[in-house]
Write an enzyme that holds these catalytic residues in place. Sequence first.
Site, mmCIF file in Angstrom:
data_model
loop_
_atom_site.group_PDB
_atom_site.id
_atom_site.type_symbol
_atom_site.label_atom_id
_atom_site.label_comp_id
_atom_site.label_asym_id
_atom_site.label_seq_id
_atom_site.Cartn_x
_atom_site.Cartn_y
_atom_site.Cartn_z
ATOM 1 N N THR A 173 0.808 -1.001 -0.054
ATOM 2 C CA THR A 173 0.021 -0.125 -0.003
ATOM 3 C C THR A 173 0.882 1.342 0.087
ATOM 4 O OG1 THR A 173 -0.023 0.025 2.319
ATOM 5 C CG2 THR A 173 -1.809 -1.102 1.249
ATOM 6 N N GLU A 316 -5.504 -4.003 -0.347
ATOM 7 C CA GLU A 316 -5.843 -5.147 0.740
ATOM 8 C C GLU A 316 -6.950 -6.018 0.137
ATOM 9 O OE1 GLU A 316 -5.109 -1.930 1.362
ATOM 10 O OE2 GLU A 316 -4.102 -1.819 3.277
ATOM 11 N N LYS A 426 -15.252 16.037 12.824
ATOM 12 C CA LYS A 426 -16.126 15.996 13.925
ATOM 13 C C LYS A 426 -16.481 17.156 14.588
ATOM 14 C CE LYS A 426 -17.723 12.574 17.474
ATOM 15 N NZ LYS A 426 -17.614 11.584 18.068
ATOM 16 N N TRP A 431 -20.714 14.432 12.734
ATOM 17 C CA TRP A 431 -19.746 14.193 11.584
ATOM 18 C C TRP A 431 -20.208 14.936 10.162
ATOM 19 C CZ3 TRP A 431 -15.839 11.535 13.392
ATOM 20 C CH2 TRP A 431 -16.002 10.558 14.373
HETATM 21 P P1 ADP Z 1 -3.237 3.397 -2.399
HETATM 22 O O1 ADP Z 1 -3.624 4.009 -3.602
HETATM 23 O O2 ADP Z 1 -2.983 4.169 -1.265
HETATM 24 O O3 ADP Z 1 -2.392 2.489 -2.453
HETATM 25 P P2 ADP Z 1 -5.523 1.598 -2.534
HETATM 26 O O4 ADP Z 1 -5.343 1.793 -3.766
HETATM 27 O O5 ADP Z 1 -5.438 0.878 -1.882
HETATM 28 O O6 ADP Z 1 -4.123 2.698 -1.848
HETATM 29 O O7 ADP Z 1 -6.710 2.713 -1.989
HETATM 30 C C1 ADP Z 1 -7.745 2.257 -1.315
HETATM 31 C C2 ADP Z 1 -8.678 3.732 -0.884
HETATM 32 O O8 ADP Z 1 -8.885 4.345 -2.199
HETATM 33 C C3 ADP Z 1 -9.911 3.155 -0.340
HETATM 34 O O9 ADP Z 1 -9.973 2.890 0.808
HETATM 35 C C4 ADP Z 1 -10.831 4.529 -0.591
HETATM 36 O O10 ADP Z 1 -10.485 5.274 0.458
HETATM 37 C C5 ADP Z 1 -10.413 4.974 -1.946
HETATM 38 N N1 ADP Z 1 -11.036 4.496 -3.189
HETATM 39 C C6 ADP Z 1 -10.817 3.398 -3.861
HETATM 40 N N2 ADP Z 1 -11.957 3.561 -4.927
HETATM 41 C C7 ADP Z 1 -12.800 4.472 -4.625
HETATM 42 C C8 ADP Z 1 -13.960 5.112 -5.202
HETATM 43 N N3 ADP Z 1 -14.561 4.521 -6.016
HETATM 44 N N4 ADP Z 1 -14.466 6.234 -4.592
HETATM 45 C C9 ADP Z 1 -14.075 6.752 -3.459
HETATM 46 N N5 ADP Z 1 -12.827 6.333 -3.146
HETATM 47 C C10 ADP Z 1 -12.072 5.347 -3.321
#
Ligand code: ADP
Length: 528
Positions: A173, A316, A426, A431
């Site tokens: 990640t 994940e 918050k 929220w």
């Molecule tokens: P990184 O880009 O940090 O490596 P990830 O690709 O695993 O991590 O990112 C996952 C996160 O991206 C999700 O937990 C969410 O917050 C955000 N995300 C993914 N798809 C969407 C979506 N369609 N709309 C909004 N947020 C999204």
Amino acid sequence: MSGAMQDWTMRVTAVLDHAAREAGQREIVTRWADGSETRTNWIGIRRDALKMAQALIALGVKEGDRVASLAMNHSRHLVSWYGVAGMGGVLHTINPRLFDDQLEYIANHAEDRVLIYDAAFQSIVDRMKPLWPSIEHYICFDNGEFEAWIGQQDGDFEWVEGSERDPCMLCYTSGTTGNPKGVLYEHRSTVLHAIAGLQPSAFNFSPSSVMLPVVPMFHAASWGLPYSGAMAGIKFVFSAVNDPAILDELMKREGVTDSAGVPTVWLAHFQYCDAQGIDLPALKAATIGGSAAPKFMIERLMKNGTRVQHAWGMTETSPIGTVGGPTWDWEHLSFDEKVAKTAMQGRPVFGVELRIVDLDDMSTALPRNGTTSGALQIRGPWVIKRYFKAEQDATTADGWFDTGDVAIIHPDGTLQLTDRTKDVIKSGGEWISSVELENAAVGHPSVAEAACIGMYHPKWDERPVLFVVKKEGAALSASDVIDHLKPLIAKWWLPDAIEFVDDIPHTATGKISKKDLRERFSDYRLAE
Ligand code: ADP
């Protein structure tokens, strides 16, 4: 009593065997960084993957060892996905946009033994080599080096057999907090995830599909497309360069029907086509994920006849969690209703379960009523159990993984992300969704980008402050922004301040980095 069906081990090599056997002639086209193009097919990918497996064994790579790639999208990278898994190794796809300290950390943490890289990343390799003691062999994908290396082998090889629970791929990640964490995908989880991707409500591939994935192969396994696409026997078109002019030309010339990428990719494509005064490519379907797809983007693609599959997931979760294909009542919805539904994050594919729990008391599950928001949790066979080399499971006692996202679940199963747990604001015990504020703000024609963070407030604990990047040459005042927001959100959600900035920091995967924004404005004080 046990059942009476055959043993069949779920290994990703079976996916490639199927593609080569049943769709062997289906093309795999690559447009390389130097402008040249090559064409192979599933038979060619399999032949090269067999040779690569032999070549890795000849280097002394053992089962379970990590082989890293630092590369964009192309057929040789595709070969390495299957070649590494085929000799029992684990392919660690490294994101070349990571910062040096992250690059150093992950290659060492993964104990990578081999690195295969694009010539475009030669400077990263030169810079990082002294900091990567575990890497014994460096092989370049370009300049004939990769071909010469695998060309020493005859391809007379049987895939290494093993348990379907063996690992086949490692993705880190990007670590918006702390060090990046490794997610170790298994053969079984990968195969199941790829089958899920085939559902009509997910990628909806048919044998005539032609897919150009813009999502990089290092970003959460390219959303599993190289596996789902092989299962369906589709044609792939890869571009080693993410340039809208190149992508547009390829999409139109190669008859591309499907594509996938983060929202910024589409934004760049719109800008390119508008500047050139040309039509958008006539895609059948576009998968958008990684960040929320804004409404105007969905609207424009849908008006162009493209089905928008707005997907949510994370590294994940392999990464498919939900996908927003058409619902059962699609025919009865108005255009605006379709857009509004697509702007949410879709519905779970079979195999994953979702629930929301109370943000303050994570043991209390909340209703799926379309209004209550809570911390989003997920479980399923392609969802992480434990980070690579971690001592403890990453799940709750009853097997749920906490996503760090805040969401509403609608009665029809539609997921609506409202924020990240770390970013939700918050105010006076209630929220406020920073994401909804941002989405409302970017709907203003003069706003290029917006990011909202909670700032300390002596009376309310936190109040929203909105950071805005204006479109070039636009005249925009703070009160213009507030007037625009007023009809769109609750009055008490209105930001206490609008700050105009030249840019907003982004992570290596192109998301707004609120951590960096908070650091940049750590001295910021709200007027009481
Ligand atoms: P990184 O880009 O940090 O490596 P990830 O690709 O695993 O991590 O990112 C996952 C996160 O991206 C999700 O937990 C969410 O917050 C955000 N995300 C993914 N798809 C969407 C979506 N369609 N709309 C909004 N947020 C999204």
